[in-house]
Scaffold this motif. Structure first.
Motif, PDB file in Angstrom:
ATOM      1  N   ILE A   1       0.850  -1.194   0.000  1.00 24.12           N
ATOM      2  CA  ILE A   1       0.000   0.000   0.000  1.00 24.12           C
ATOM      3  C   ILE A   1       0.885   1.242   0.000  1.00 24.12           C
ATOM      4  O   ILE A   1       1.694   1.448   0.913  1.00 24.12           O
ATOM      5  CB  ILE A   1      -0.949  -0.010   1.211  1.00 24.12           C
ATOM      6  CG1 ILE A   1      -1.933  -1.185   1.076  1.00 24.12           C
ATOM      7  CG2 ILE A   1      -1.703   1.320   1.320  1.00 24.12           C
ATOM      8  CD1 ILE A   1      -2.866  -1.337   2.256  1.00 24.12           C
ATOM      9  N   ALA A   2       0.731   2.065  -1.047  1.00 28.99           N
ATOM     10  CA  ALA A   2       1.521   3.278  -1.179  1.00 28.99           C
ATOM     11  C   ALA A   2       0.941   4.417  -0.361  1.00 28.99           C
ATOM     12  O   ALA A   2       1.672   5.248   0.183  1.00 28.99           O
ATOM     13  CB  ALA A   2       1.599   3.687  -2.654  1.00 28.99           C
ATOM     14  N   ARG A   3      -0.394   4.452  -0.270  1.00 27.86           N
ATOM     15  CA  ARG A   3      -1.056   5.570   0.409  1.00 27.86           C
ATOM     16  C   ARG A   3      -2.366   5.090   0.994  1.00 27.86           C
ATOM     17  O   ARG A   3      -3.046   4.240   0.415  1.00 27.86           O
ATOM     18  CB  ARG A   3      -1.297   6.692  -0.600  1.00 27.86           C
ATOM     19  CG  ARG A   3      -1.781   8.000   0.013  1.00 27.86           C
ATOM     20  CD  ARG A   3      -1.502   9.172  -0.948  1.00 27.86           C
ATOM     21  NE  ARG A   3      -2.170   8.996  -2.223  1.00 27.86           N
ATOM     22  CZ  ARG A   3      -3.266   9.679  -2.590  1.00 27.86           C
ATOM     23  NH1 ARG A   3      -3.801  10.560  -1.771  1.00 27.86           N
ATOM     24  NH2 ARG A   3      -3.802   9.478  -3.772  1.00 27.86           N
ATOM     25  N   PHE A   4      -2.720   5.635   2.150  1.00 32.59           N
ATOM     26  CA  PHE A   4      -3.959   5.244   2.822  1.00 32.59           C
ATOM     27  C   PHE A   4      -4.640   6.501   3.326  1.00 32.59           C
ATOM     28  O   PHE A   4      -4.055   7.277   4.085  1.00 32.59           O
ATOM     29  CB  PHE A   4      -3.650   4.292   3.993  1.00 32.59           C
ATOM     30  CG  PHE A   4      -4.871   3.739   4.661  1.00 32.59           C
ATOM     31  CD1 PHE A   4      -5.486   2.583   4.190  1.00 32.59           C
ATOM     32  CD2 PHE A   4      -5.410   4.362   5.780  1.00 32.59           C
ATOM     33  CE1 PHE A   4      -6.612   2.062   4.811  1.00 32.59           C
ATOM     34  CE2 PHE A   4      -6.542   3.855   6.407  1.00 32.59           C
ATOM     35  CZ  PHE A   4      -7.131   2.694   5.915  1.00 32.59           C
ATOM     36  N   VAL A   5      -5.897   6.726   2.873  1.00 31.21           N
ATOM     37  CA  VAL A   5      -6.648   7.913   3.261  1.00 31.21           C
ATOM     38  C   VAL A   5      -7.866   7.465   4.068  1.00 31.21           C
ATOM     39  O   VAL A   5      -8.726   6.752   3.555  1.00 31.21           O
ATOM     40  CB  VAL A   5      -7.099   8.726   2.030  1.00 31.21           C
ATOM     41  CG1 VAL A   5      -7.896   9.953   2.472  1.00 31.21           C
ATOM     42  CG2 VAL A   5      -5.897   9.126   1.183  1.00 31.21           C
ATOM     43  N   GLU A   6      -7.935   7.888   5.321  1.00 27.03           N
ATOM     44  CA  GLU A   6      -9.051   7.503   6.193  1.00 27.03           C
ATOM     45  C   GLU A   6     -10.220   8.460   5.998  1.00 27.03           C
ATOM     46  O   GLU A   6     -10.100   9.671   6.222  1.00 27.03           O
ATOM     47  CB  GLU A   6      -8.595   7.503   7.657  1.00 27.03           C
ATOM     48  CG  GLU A   6      -9.678   7.161   8.659  1.00 27.03           C
ATOM     49  CD  GLU A   6     -10.147   5.721   8.605  1.00 27.03           C
ATOM     50  OE1 GLU A   6     -11.129   5.391   9.310  1.00 27.03           O
ATOM     51  OE2 GLU A   6      -9.525   4.921   7.872  1.00 27.03           O
TER      52      GLU A   6
ATOM     53  N   GLU B   1       1.417   6.877  23.712  1.00 21.81           N
ATOM     54  CA  GLU B   1       1.400   7.820  24.830  1.00 21.81           C
ATOM     55  C   GLU B   1       0.291   8.853  24.687  1.00 21.81           C
ATOM     56  O   GLU B   1      -0.246   9.349  25.677  1.00 21.81           O
ATOM     57  CB  GLU B   1       2.760   8.497  24.944  1.00 21.81           C
ATOM     58  CG  GLU B   1       3.857   7.550  25.433  1.00 21.81           C
ATOM     59  CD  GLU B   1       5.246   8.165  25.360  1.00 21.81           C
ATOM     60  OE1 GLU B   1       5.367   9.257  24.728  1.00 21.81           O
ATOM     61  OE2 GLU B   1       6.186   7.576  25.915  1.00 21.81           O
ATOM     62  N   ASN B   2      -0.055   9.190  23.434  1.00 28.58           N
ATOM     63  CA  ASN B   2      -1.094  10.183  23.179  1.00 28.58           C
ATOM     64  C   ASN B   2      -2.470   9.574  22.945  1.00 28.58           C
ATOM     65  O   ASN B   2      -3.431  10.293  22.638  1.00 28.58           O
ATOM     66  CB  ASN B   2      -0.704  11.046  21.974  1.00 28.58           C
ATOM     67  CG  ASN B   2       0.458  11.974  22.278  1.00 28.58           C
ATOM     68  OD1 ASN B   2       0.344  12.869  23.115  1.00 28.58           O
ATOM     69  ND2 ASN B   2       1.588  11.741  21.638  1.00 28.58           N
ATOM     70  N   GLY B   3      -2.588   8.261  23.104  1.00 24.85           N
ATOM     71  CA  GLY B   3      -3.880   7.598  22.959  1.00 24.85           C
ATOM     72  C   GLY B   3      -4.408   7.574  21.537  1.00 24.85           C
ATOM     73  O   GLY B   3      -5.620   7.451  21.326  1.00 24.85           O
ATOM     74  N   LEU B   4      -3.523   7.662  20.546  1.00 26.72           N
ATOM     75  CA  LEU B   4      -3.928   7.648  19.137  1.00 26.72           C
ATOM     76  C   LEU B   4      -3.798   6.220  18.632  1.00 26.72           C
ATOM     77  O   LEU B   4      -2.786   5.838  18.017  1.00 26.72           O
ATOM     78  CB  LEU B   4      -3.057   8.620  18.333  1.00 26.72           C
ATOM     79  CG  LEU B   4      -3.066  10.071  18.841  1.00 26.72           C
ATOM     80  CD1 LEU B   4      -2.091  10.931  18.049  1.00 26.72           C
ATOM     81  CD2 LEU B   4      -4.473  10.655  18.800  1.00 26.72           C
ATOM     82  N   LEU B   5      -4.810   5.412  18.893  1.00 24.14           N
ATOM     83  CA  LEU B   5      -4.668   3.972  18.760  1.00 24.14           C
ATOM     84  C   LEU B   5      -5.797   3.332  17.968  1.00 24.14           C
ATOM     85  O   LEU B   5      -6.204   2.211  18.241  1.00 24.14           O
ATOM     86  CB  LEU B   5      -4.557   3.341  20.154  1.00 24.14           C
ATOM     87  CG  LEU B   5      -3.255   3.725  20.878  1.00 24.14           C
ATOM     88  CD1 LEU B   5      -3.365   3.516  22.373  1.00 24.14           C
ATOM     89  CD2 LEU B   5      -2.087   2.924  20.313  1.00 24.14           C
ATOM     90  N   ASP B   6      -6.286   4.052  16.983  1.00 21.33           N
ATOM     91  CA  ASP B   6      -7.229   3.473  16.033  1.00 21.33           C
ATOM     92  C   ASP B   6      -6.442   2.999  14.809  1.00 21.33           C
ATOM     93  O   ASP B   6      -5.603   3.750  14.279  1.00 21.33           O
ATOM     94  CB  ASP B   6      -8.274   4.508  15.617  1.00 21.33           C
ATOM     95  CG  ASP B   6      -9.267   3.950  14.621  1.00 21.33           C
ATOM     96  OD1 ASP B   6     -10.216   3.277  15.057  1.00 21.33           O
ATOM     97  OD2 ASP B   6      -9.084   4.173  13.403  1.00 21.33           O
TER      98      ASP B   6
ATOM     99  N   HIS C   1      -4.845   6.107  12.773  1.00 19.62           N
ATOM    100  CA  HIS C   1      -3.524   6.400  13.324  1.00 19.62           C
ATOM    101  C   HIS C   1      -2.452   5.375  12.954  1.00 19.62           C
ATOM    102  O   HIS C   1      -1.397   5.737  12.430  1.00 19.62           O
ATOM    103  CB  HIS C   1      -3.627   6.490  14.857  1.00 19.62           C
ATOM    104  CG  HIS C   1      -4.705   7.381  15.324  1.00 19.62           C
ATOM    105  ND1 HIS C   1      -5.718   6.950  16.172  1.00 19.62           N
ATOM    106  CD2 HIS C   1      -4.977   8.680  15.069  1.00 19.62           C
ATOM    107  CE1 HIS C   1      -6.534   7.943  16.419  1.00 19.62           C
ATOM    108  NE2 HIS C   1      -6.129   9.013  15.761  1.00 19.62           N
ATOM    109  N   VAL C   2      -2.703   4.103  13.258  1.00 14.87           N
ATOM    110  CA  VAL C   2      -1.637   3.104  13.181  1.00 14.87           C
ATOM    111  C   VAL C   2      -1.254   2.775  11.743  1.00 14.87           C
ATOM    112  O   VAL C   2      -0.067   2.758  11.387  1.00 14.87           O
ATOM    113  CB  VAL C   2      -2.038   1.834  13.957  1.00 14.87           C
ATOM    114  CG1 VAL C   2      -0.990   0.736  13.762  1.00 14.87           C
ATOM    115  CG2 VAL C   2      -2.203   2.153  15.438  1.00 14.87           C
ATOM    116  N   ILE C   3      -2.230   2.519  10.887  1.00 17.82           N
ATOM    117  CA  ILE C   3      -1.914   2.134   9.503  1.00 17.82           C
ATOM    118  C   ILE C   3      -1.157   3.239   8.772  1.00 17.82           C
ATOM    119  O   ILE C   3      -0.106   2.962   8.158  1.00 17.82           O
ATOM    120  CB  ILE C   3      -3.189   1.717   8.745  1.00 17.82           C
ATOM    121  CG1 ILE C   3      -3.735   0.399   9.316  1.00 17.82           C
ATOM    122  CG2 ILE C   3      -2.914   1.573   7.249  1.00 17.82           C
ATOM    123  CD1 ILE C   3      -5.101   0.004   8.778  1.00 17.82           C
TER     124      ILE C   3
END
Length: 416
Positions: free
Chosen positions: A172-177, A216-221, A225-227
């Motif tokens: 995957i080159a790019r991922f747009v949520e 640490e910042n709770g950015l865990l979706d 965030h992660v992908i």
């Protein structure tokens, strides 16, 4: 090749888009084709070789309803013909998670999982996804993470999902949520929320560098965030375009689309069907159930019950005479009186449908009583509702436990 044997299902949130069905019910446990939605997912995974499923439950209602129904998974194992220790369900301890990625991370750490893990969401349902081929693709392409992608027919729906741009090598080159505009979507390939992930990689990522800062910042979706962070950091995130059908049961419309699909295309094994006669699919294997099935078929042959399109009828239902059922689901212990019309609708378990009732394009929750002559159209009725005689409920939503008086008309209302 190592087969996928372990799965994690994050279960969180309140499912507000499915209100009123989820006001008092975990979205994972909403009735779907006469069973909890989650049971269909678990069955699909177990039939394809998954032997341990970890439930990443968040919140009291999600945990209690899921645990009290599934327990250790022994009942499902028995139904599928597996031995005592061949299949099991385990649960995330009472650890607060700030997103689905943290739920997965917590389970991997707690249970010391050291193998590729299949992750799927509790409100996704699919047909035609080959887990053996998915695992093979993950391994042969040396992926850190594989995202199962689905090609949308209607590009206008793309704004509801994460969208991937694939390279020729399958990465995957790019991922747009959830792109704000259709023009911002790099393709029609959307994230299904089904992943295969290297468990060691996820732990390492969230414990150092950029991943540690996300933690640490709770950015865990995963999607938000992660992908994107994994892709930007150069991890090998691959795409796998699935064939078949996939549904995100996040709205009443997608719920009904999935119902219609599985009525027409679901195998008896997936649906748990015990008896098939033409378009009539019925549950129940006991002698009493067989008698009820024979009685139903006899009534249909004599024209006392008319059936149009596929229908699913649960255990121990009672269907009156001069009844029309068209492309609908009738759950267990439902009583349908004489002169009733049910079209393109779902009647959940232990409902009572009075004489002359008309139900069209609607979902009727559990333990609902609809008195004689009532009309329900394009509406969703929550659990334990009483609808009075000759009431009309049109384009409305009724919250659980409410009373709809006789002879009233509700149009375009939400009764909370």
């Amino acid at each position: 090749m190592t087969k996928l044997r372990t799965s994690i299902i994050p279960i969180g949130g309140v499912g507000s888009r499915l209100y009123p069905l989820t006001v008092d019910t975990s979205k994972a446990m909403v009735r779907f084709l006469n069973r909890p939605l989650l049971e269909h997912i678990v069955t699909m995974l177990a039939l394809q070789g998954i032997r341990v499923i970890y439930m990443g439950v968040s919140g009291y209602h999600n945990y209690v309803q899921v645990y009290d129904y599934f327990g250790s998974g022994r009942a499902i194992a028995h139904r599928l013909g597996y031995g005592r220790d061949e299949f099991r369900i385990r649960y995330m301890p009472n650890i607060i998670s700030r997103g689905n990625a943290e739920a997965v991370y917590s389970i991997i750490k707690y249970y010391k999982i050291d193998e590729p893990v299949l992750i799927t969401q509790c409100d996704n349902i699919f047909d035609g996804l080959d887990l053996e081929d998915l695992g093979k693709s993950f391994e042969e392409n040396k992926c850190d993470m594989t995202i199962v992608l689905y090609e949308l027919e209607n590009i206008e729906e793309v704004r509801r999902f994460g969208v991937a741009e694939l390279r020729d090598d399958g990465t995957i080159a790019r991922f747009v949520e959830k792109p704000k505009r259709v023009e911002e979507a790099p393709s029609r390939l959307i994230n299904t929320g089904i992943y295969v992930i290297d468990s060691r990689m996820l732990v390492e990522f969230l414990e150092e560098g950029r991943g540690r800062r996300l933690y640490e910042n709770g950015l865990l979706d995963f999607g938000r965030h992660v992908i994107p962070a994994l892709i930007e950091d150069g991890y090998r995130v691959c795409g796998y375009v699935m064939k078949g059908a996939w549904f995100d049961i996040g709205t009443h419309e997608s719920y009904m689309r999935a119902i219609r699909y599985f009525l027409r295309h679901g195998s008896p094994e997936i649906l748990g069907v015990d008896f098939v006669y033409g378009d009539i699919l019925m549950l129940g294997r006991s002698e009493l159930s067989r008698e009820a099935q024979k009685r139903f078929i006899d009534q249909a042959k004599k024209g006392r019950i008319r059936v149009k399109g596929p229908i699913l009828v649960g255990r121990h239902t009672a269907i009156g005479e001069n009844v029309l059922i068209a492309e609908s689901v009738i759950d267990n212990y439902v009583v349908v009186s004489d002169d009733v019309v049910i079209e393109n609708s779902v009647i959940m378990d232990r409902g009572y449908i009075g004489k002359g009732v008309r139900i069209r394009n609607s979902v009727i929750g559990r333990h609902v009583r609809i008195d004689d002559g009532a009309v329900i159209e394009n509406s969703v009725i929550g659990n334990n509702v009483f609808v009075g005689r000759n009431a009309r409920v049109i384009d409305s939503k009724i919250w659980p436990g409410k009373y709809v008086p006789s002879n009233v008309t509700f149009t375009g209302l939400t009764i909370v």
